[in-house]
Design an enzyme around this catalytic site. Structure first.
Site, mmCIF file in Angstrom:
data_model
loop_
_atom_site.group_PDB
_atom_site.id
_atom_site.type_symbol
_atom_site.label_atom_id
_atom_site.label_comp_id
_atom_site.label_asym_id
_atom_site.label_seq_id
_atom_site.Cartn_x
_atom_site.Cartn_y
_atom_site.Cartn_z
ATOM 1 N N TYR A 169 0.876 -1.175 0.000
ATOM 2 C CA TYR A 169 0.000 0.000 0.000
ATOM 3 C C TYR A 169 0.910 1.220 0.000
ATOM 4 O O TYR A 169 1.564 1.518 0.994
ATOM 5 C CB TYR A 169 -0.878 -0.056 1.245
ATOM 6 N N LYS B 144 -1.378 -1.377 -4.174
ATOM 7 C CA LYS B 144 -2.426 -0.373 -4.137
ATOM 8 C C LYS B 144 -1.725 0.978 -4.121
ATOM 9 O O LYS B 144 -1.080 1.358 -3.146
ATOM 10 C CB LYS B 144 -3.316 -0.535 -2.899
#
Length: 313
Positions: A142, A170
């Site tokens: 992330y 992400k």
């Protein structure tokens, strides 16, 4: 223990980061969270991401995080993969969260680099390698520099993808140029590696560049809009995709309804998402976690107007 759903490789499509509905006393509203899950499943999304920034993970206790995962995994019932955020300052705490998520039936783990302490790329690599070795679930990095205070180096992502440590990324860095260059390099490393953009105002451009999907906070409010956007892009209908993106960009202005002189941007954005969900009848209350501040009446009126203009009310 709930059975995990098989995670596609690469994971594609619309994977909203669920808001965490709360009661007025600050407890997880399980009934509303289940209703939100059904709201998203019914709209045709491709996965569910719990305990991210939009899910207020940083504000929740360990018990509350557990309740969120249990509720969404149980409600989804294997219909969609559930990705669980394991977000904390350092490896030991992240490992605890990841093991809990795995035990509750999550299908993948999403983790940032360590934060608060200063880290080197070698330490970030070690962090993700330890997580993957300890928990036998696909692991997504992330990249969110505003929260972590470091940008995930592209070389680190590429190396970890090549080693099979990471299953995907992400990207909430907001650096579309860096994302474009990374996508080009990733094609030669691992075609099953999934790149999901968190830049929900430029999804059409990211998909055109080769991103596999989107993780849109606004997708809580208008999941069908992002499903249409993704379908248009997948079929090469780029003008239609751009038109849908323009409509969503106008709706996204609801995140700015809070007065900057009186509240933080998190209070404004998450408060607006929850206010919208409450107005749509999806959740029982628009409460956000302390110490975030509630929207005032004027801000709520603006949220309602924007929903009406977007054709949602």
């Amino acid at each position: 223990m709930p059975l995990a759903t098989s995670l596609p490789a690469p994971l594609t499509g619309v994977v909203p980061p669920l808001c965490t509905p709360l009661t007025d006393t600050g407890q997880v509203d399980v009934r509303s969270l289940a209703a939100l899950t059904e709201h998203l499943v019914s709209a045709g999304v491709d996965g569910l991401f719990v305990l991210g920034s939009t899910g207020e993970a940083a504000y929740l206790s360990d018990d509350q995080r557990r309740t969120v995962i249990e509720t969404v995994v149980g409600t989804a019932g294997g219909r969609l993969p559930v990705l669980a955020g394991a977000i904390d300052m350092a490896t030991a705490r992240v490992l605890d969260h990841a093991r809990t998520a795995c035990g509750l039936g999550a299908d993948a783990i999403v983790a940032t680099a360590p934060f608060y302490t200063r880290t080197h790329p070698a330490e970030i690599s070690d962090h993700y390698t330890r997580l993957r070795n300890a928990v036998d679930l696909p692991l997504f990095a992330y990249d969110i520099p505003p929260a972590v205070h470091t940008k995930l180096p592209s070389d680190t992502v590429l190396a970890l993808a090549g080693e099979g440590v990471l299953a995907g990324l992400k990207d909430s860095s907001g650096d579309d140029g860096a994302l474009r260059r990374l996508l080009v390099r990733l094609r030669a490393v691992d075609p099953a590696f999934s790149v999901l953009t968190g830049s929900e105002l430029s999804v059409d451009g990211a998909l055109l560049a080769g991103a596999h999907g989107v993780v849109p906070g606004l997708g809580n409010v208008d999941p069908a809009g992002y499903v249409r956007l993704y379908a248009h892009a997948r079929e090469g209908r780029w003008r239609a995709a751009a038109a849908e993106q323009d409509r969503l960009a106008a709706l996204f202005s609801l995140t700015d309804v809070g007065d900057e002189n009186e509240m933080g941007r998190s209070s404004s954005a998450l408060g607006a998402f929850k206010a919208a969900l409450h107005m749509l009848g999806v959740i029982a209350a628009p409460a956000t976690a302390a110490p975030q501040l509630p929207l005032d009446d004027a801000a709520n009126r603006t949220v309602r107007r924007l929903l009406e203009e977007a054709g949602l009310l």
